[in-house]
Write an enzyme that holds these catalytic residues in place. Structure first.
Site, PDB file in Angstrom:
ATOM      1  N   ASP A  21       0.846  -1.196   0.000  1.00  0.00           N
ATOM      2  CA  ASP A  21       0.000   0.000   0.000  1.00  0.00           C
ATOM      3  C   ASP A  21       0.878   1.241   0.000  1.00  0.00           C
ATOM      4  O   ASP A  21       1.517   1.554   1.003  1.00  0.00           O
ATOM      5  CB  ASP A  21      -0.901  -0.044   1.247  1.00  0.00           C
ATOM      6  CG  ASP A  21      -1.658   1.246   1.457  1.00  0.00           C
ATOM      7  OD1 ASP A  21      -1.829   2.000   0.470  1.00  0.00           O
ATOM      8  OD2 ASP A  21      -2.083   1.494   2.605  1.00  0.00           O
ATOM      9  N   ASP A  25      -3.939   3.823   2.745  1.00  0.00           N
ATOM     10  CA  ASP A  25      -5.340   3.633   3.146  1.00  0.00           C
ATOM     11  C   ASP A  25      -5.628   2.198   3.604  1.00  0.00           C
ATOM     12  O   ASP A  25      -6.785   1.810   3.753  1.00  0.00           O
ATOM     13  CB  ASP A  25      -6.285   4.026   1.997  1.00  0.00           C
ATOM     14  CG  ASP A  25      -6.040   3.185   0.740  1.00  0.00           C
ATOM     15  OD1 ASP A  25      -5.120   2.325   0.758  1.00  0.00           O
ATOM     16  OD2 ASP A  25      -6.759   3.378  -0.250  1.00  0.00           O
ATOM     17  N   ASP A  29      -1.918  -1.142  -3.718  1.00  0.00           N
ATOM     18  CA  ASP A  29      -2.219  -0.363  -4.925  1.00  0.00           C
ATOM     19  C   ASP A  29      -1.101  -0.489  -5.965  1.00  0.00           C
ATOM     20  O   ASP A  29      -0.067  -1.120  -5.724  1.00  0.00           O
ATOM     21  CB  ASP A  29      -2.481   1.104  -4.563  1.00  0.00           C
ATOM     22  CG  ASP A  29      -1.432   1.651  -3.604  1.00  0.00           C
ATOM     23  OD1 ASP A  29      -0.239   1.323  -3.795  1.00  0.00           O
ATOM     24  OD2 ASP A  29      -1.796   2.370  -2.650  1.00  0.00           O
ATOM     25  N   ASP A  98      -4.938 -10.385 -15.551  1.00  0.00           N
ATOM     26  CA  ASP A  98      -5.929 -11.394 -15.173  1.00  0.00           C
ATOM     27  C   ASP A  98      -7.259 -10.897 -15.724  1.00  0.00           C
ATOM     28  O   ASP A  98      -7.726  -9.824 -15.342  1.00  0.00           O
ATOM     29  CB  ASP A  98      -5.975 -11.495 -13.644  1.00  0.00           C
ATOM     30  CG  ASP A  98      -6.644 -12.762 -13.147  1.00  0.00           C
ATOM     31  OD1 ASP A  98      -7.528 -13.271 -13.848  1.00  0.00           O
ATOM     32  OD2 ASP A  98      -6.283 -13.217 -12.054  1.00  0.00           O
ATOM     33  N   GLU A 256      -7.671 -20.729 -16.619  1.00  0.00           N
ATOM     34  CA  GLU A 256      -8.043 -21.422 -15.379  1.00  0.00           C
ATOM     35  C   GLU A 256      -9.122 -22.453 -15.724  1.00  0.00           C
ATOM     36  O   GLU A 256     -10.233 -22.088 -16.099  1.00  0.00           O
ATOM     37  CB  GLU A 256      -8.582 -20.417 -14.356  1.00  0.00           C
ATOM     38  CG  GLU A 256      -8.801 -21.070 -13.010  1.00  0.00           C
ATOM     39  CD  GLU A 256      -9.739 -20.290 -12.102  1.00  0.00           C
ATOM     40  OE1 GLU A 256      -9.625 -20.449 -10.886  1.00  0.00           O
ATOM     41  OE2 GLU A 256     -10.599 -19.549 -12.606  1.00  0.00           O
ATOM     42  N   HIS A 331      -4.075 -17.191  -4.992  1.00  0.00           N
ATOM     43  CA  HIS A 331      -4.981 -16.388  -4.157  1.00  0.00           C
ATOM     44  C   HIS A 331      -6.255 -17.137  -3.773  1.00  0.00           C
ATOM     45  O   HIS A 331      -7.055 -16.611  -3.003  1.00  0.00           O
ATOM     46  CB  HIS A 331      -5.337 -15.109  -4.913  1.00  0.00           C
ATOM     47  CG  HIS A 331      -6.147 -15.395  -6.147  1.00  0.00           C
ATOM     48  ND1 HIS A 331      -5.617 -16.096  -7.216  1.00  0.00           N
ATOM     49  CD2 HIS A 331      -7.436 -15.129  -6.471  1.00  0.00           C
ATOM     50  CE1 HIS A 331      -6.554 -16.231  -8.143  1.00  0.00           C
ATOM     51  NE2 HIS A 331      -7.664 -15.658  -7.726  1.00  0.00           N
ATOM     52  N   ASP A 332      -6.482 -18.325  -4.333  1.00  0.00           N
ATOM     53  CA  ASP A 332      -7.682 -19.104  -4.006  1.00  0.00           C
ATOM     54  C   ASP A 332      -7.360 -20.305  -3.125  1.00  0.00           C
ATOM     55  O   ASP A 332      -8.259 -21.082  -2.791  1.00  0.00           O
ATOM     56  CB  ASP A 332      -8.324 -19.659  -5.289  1.00  0.00           C
ATOM     57  CG  ASP A 332      -8.902 -18.565  -6.162  1.00  0.00           C
ATOM     58  OD1 ASP A 332      -9.295 -17.519  -5.625  1.00  0.00           O
ATOM     59  OD2 ASP A 332      -8.960 -18.771  -7.394  1.00  0.00           O
TER      60      ASP A 332
HETATM   61  C1  GLC Z   1     -11.491 -17.674 -10.252  1.00  0.00           C
HETATM   62  C2  GLC Z   1     -10.639 -16.751  -9.415  1.00  0.00           C
HETATM   63  C3  GLC Z   1     -11.332 -16.523  -8.111  1.00  0.00           C
HETATM   64  C4  GLC Z   1     -12.669 -15.885  -8.387  1.00  0.00           C
HETATM   65  C5  GLC Z   1     -13.487 -16.703  -9.369  1.00  0.00           C
HETATM   66  C6  GLC Z   1     -14.628 -15.907  -9.909  1.00  0.00           C
HETATM   67  O1  GLC Z   1     -11.612 -18.934  -9.692  1.00  0.00           O
HETATM   68  O2  GLC Z   1      -9.354 -17.257  -9.285  1.00  0.00           O
HETATM   69  O3  GLC Z   1     -10.578 -15.737  -7.237  1.00  0.00           O
HETATM   70  O4  GLC Z   1     -13.393 -15.744  -7.202  1.00  0.00           O
HETATM   71  O5  GLC Z   1     -12.727 -17.112 -10.483  1.00  0.00           O
HETATM   72  O6  GLC Z   1     -14.163 -14.898 -10.770  1.00  0.00           O
END
Ligand code: GLC
Length: 562
Positions: A21, A25, A29, A98, A256, A331-332
């Site tokens: 950041d 805040d 960013d 992404d 993905e 991140h998932d």
């Molecule tokens: C993908 C992303 C995930 C998101 C989902 C819906 O699985 O990696 O973070 O919540 O798609 O867009």
């Protein structure tokens, strides 16, 4: 071998809200990202995968886009983005965007128009149906709990959302939608971005007629993945996207794609397919779930034999036919050291062992922010500490169904996506040097010990080990292109394999647990000529190479005499 820059690259994934950041805040960013480019360059990163930074109401941290061609104000401006791109390029690094093409935000102007009336020109941009027998049009369950259908009284109809209700699915059967998306992708390419990760791309086509899924137990909703994953028409749409847009640029693409094995993956990434360069598969991510069909929250212990089987299949089926994308966290997913390693007694050793695994497989390796310093799951005390929409929906759904609080929290502590989303731990100052303000989600309490500044100073740190591995990957062609062969398929503790490419040969030995198993040097390999390239322990002076007693989580990589 068919060399390509994206095969030789190491990718680093940035989840911007939690990276750095600069504005103060409590939210990461773009200027924060730019300020850390030298750090990434020094680590040896070639490509940055930037999670969504587009304008978004943020119900799913940017995966709900309300304007594809604008920047989320909390992340900065388009000038900040252009500067980031310039600065990355000037350091020889690339930026992969992404892109969420399966759905938009419900605040996207297309959706606002679409829902306004049945004869609005944008009505068919999304998937609308009338209800059936006083309920939703079919029995499909959303990834984020509950039905995939949301009722909208304006037109007395339901719209489909595979994810949160704020993420309505686009209708790819409508050519106008396809054209709009192609134009937008073109717009980003002309700006000079270097590639795309296509979010949820396996789901852009749904089964004709949206039929009910089998429902022997008469549940209100059922998981119907096969009715909206990897259907044939996805490939036609991707080939069109490739031929009409992507093909004209020297970029990298990764899709993905949950719900497929390596043979099916070849339909996306096969050398002759004209679709994608690689896909993220999910088979290894379901090894600690009862079954992919029962969802991620039904946890069981994972087992090494299954991990070897899954990874070996991907390694061998794709060799010379397509290309792998390798990852252990993102991140998932939970933190890999907490999931596949040991974050209690052997955090450093096991994180290095997992790094060795990730970086010595065939395929492009993806490192998620913080993985390079061995960040762990935070084990938050209460549901109040969690922010993720999937986690919160699961919690409320299970409470309603009467599941005990402690069982729900046990699953959440292990599997919540927030495990990976706590702020990046830069140093031991307040808020781990992530922000001057209270962060949007709590910092992991171990930041005094686990942080970048400390790791950079320590020659034996996980960070410095990653750096060394990345450098080795760049030095030896065999690490990128070598053919994989599994050794000891039935050993329950040791994962070992060779990689062979022309006159180079590599041997990788990984002890996945805290025991001390003995590795017997394979008869066909001569230990005399083996050169140890890297290990997470110092070799002891009196060791018997023919019978190597491995220490807990020990990993070794040898270059062999060919
Ligand atoms: C993908 C992303 C995930 C998101 C989902 C819906 O699985 O990696 O973070 O919540 O798609 O867009």
């Amino acid at each position: 071998m068919n060399p390509k820059w994206w095969k030789e690259s190491v990718v680093y994934q940035i989840y911007p809200i939690s990276f750095k950041d600069a504005s103060g805040d409590g939210i990461g960013d773009l200027r924060g990202v730019t300020s850390k480019l030298d750090y990434l360059k020094d680590l040896g990163v070639d490509v940055i995968w930037l999670c969504p930074i587009y304008k978004s109401p943020n119900h799913d941290n940017g995966y709900d886009i309300s304007d594809y061609c604008d920047i989320q104000p909390e992340y900065g401006t388009m000038e900040d983005f252009d500067r980031l791109l310039r600065e990355a390029h000037s350091r020889g690094m690339k930026i992969m965007m992404d892109l969420v093409l399966n759905h938009t935000s419900n605040e996207h102007p297309w959706f606002i128009e679409s829902k306004s009336s049945e004869d609005n020109p944008k009505r068919d941009y999304y998937i609308w149906r009338k209800g059936k027998n006083g309920g939703p049009p079919n029995n499909w369950e959303s990834y984020f709990s509950g039905s995939v259908w949301e009722y909208d009284s304006t037109t007395d109809s339901y719209y489909l959302h595979l994810y949160a209700k704020q993420q309505p699915d686009l209708n790819w059967d409508n050519q106008a939608v396809v054209d709009e998306l192609h134009d937008m992708i073109h717009w980003w390419l002309k700006k000079g971005v270097d590639g795309f990760r296509f979010d949820a791309i396996a789901h852009i086509v749904k089964a004709q007629g949206l039929p009910d899924a089998d429902n022997p137990n008469r549940l209100p909703t059922v998981r119907a993945y096969q009715l909206f994953s990897n259907l044939d028409k996805v490939h036609t749409l991707l080939q069109n996207l490739h031929d009409q847009v992507l093909f004209h640029y020297d970029i990298m693409t990764v899709g993905e794609t949950s719900g497929l094995g390596p043979h099916q993956a070849l339909d996306y990434v096969g050398d002759t397919r004209r679709e994608l360069n690689m896909v993220f598969q999910f088979e290894h991510m379901y090894l600690d779930a009862e079954s992919p069909g029962s969802g991620k929250w039904n946890i069981k212990p994972w087992n090494l034999l299954e991990l070897k089987k899954v990874m070996s299949e991907w390694q061998t089926v794709l060799h010379n036919q397509g290309w792998n994308a390798n990852y252990l966290e993102n991140h998932d997913q939970p933190r890999s050291v907490s999931r596949f390693g040991n974050d209690l007694n052997y955090r450093v050793e096991s994180a290095k062992m997992l790094a060795t695994f990730l970086l010595t497989l065939e395929g492009t390796p993806y490192i998620f922010q913080g993985q390079e310093i061995g960040m762990t799951n935070p084990s938050f005390a209460s549901i109040e500490d969690y922010r993720d929409v999937e986690t919160l929906n699961f919690y409320h759904d299970m409470r309603e169904k009467g599941m005990p609080e402690e069982s729900i929290m046990k699953a959440i502590r292990k599997k919540s996506r927030d495990n990976a989303r706590t702020p990046m731990q830069w140093d031991n100052s307040e808020n781990a040097g992530f922000s001057k303000a209270q962060p949007w989600i709590n910092v992991n309490s171990n930041y005094m010990e686990v942080n970048v500044a400390a790791a950079q100073k320590d020659p034996n740190s996980i960070y410095n080990y990653y750096k060394e591995l990345i450098a080795l990957r760049k030095k030896y062609k065999v690490i990128v292109y070598g053919e994989y062969k599994l050794l000891l398929p039935l050993d329950p503790e040791i994962y070992a394999y060779t990689r062979t490419c022309e006159d180079e040969r590599l041997l990788v030995i990984l002890n996945f647990f805290d025991k001390q198993p003995v590795f017997e040097w394979p008869r066909e390999i001569n230990p005399e000529g083996a050169k140890l390239l890297i290990s997470n322990y110092k070799p002891s002076s009196n060791e018997n190479v023919n019978k190597l007693t491995l220490r807990p989580y020990e990993s070794r990589v040898y270059l062999l005499d060919s």
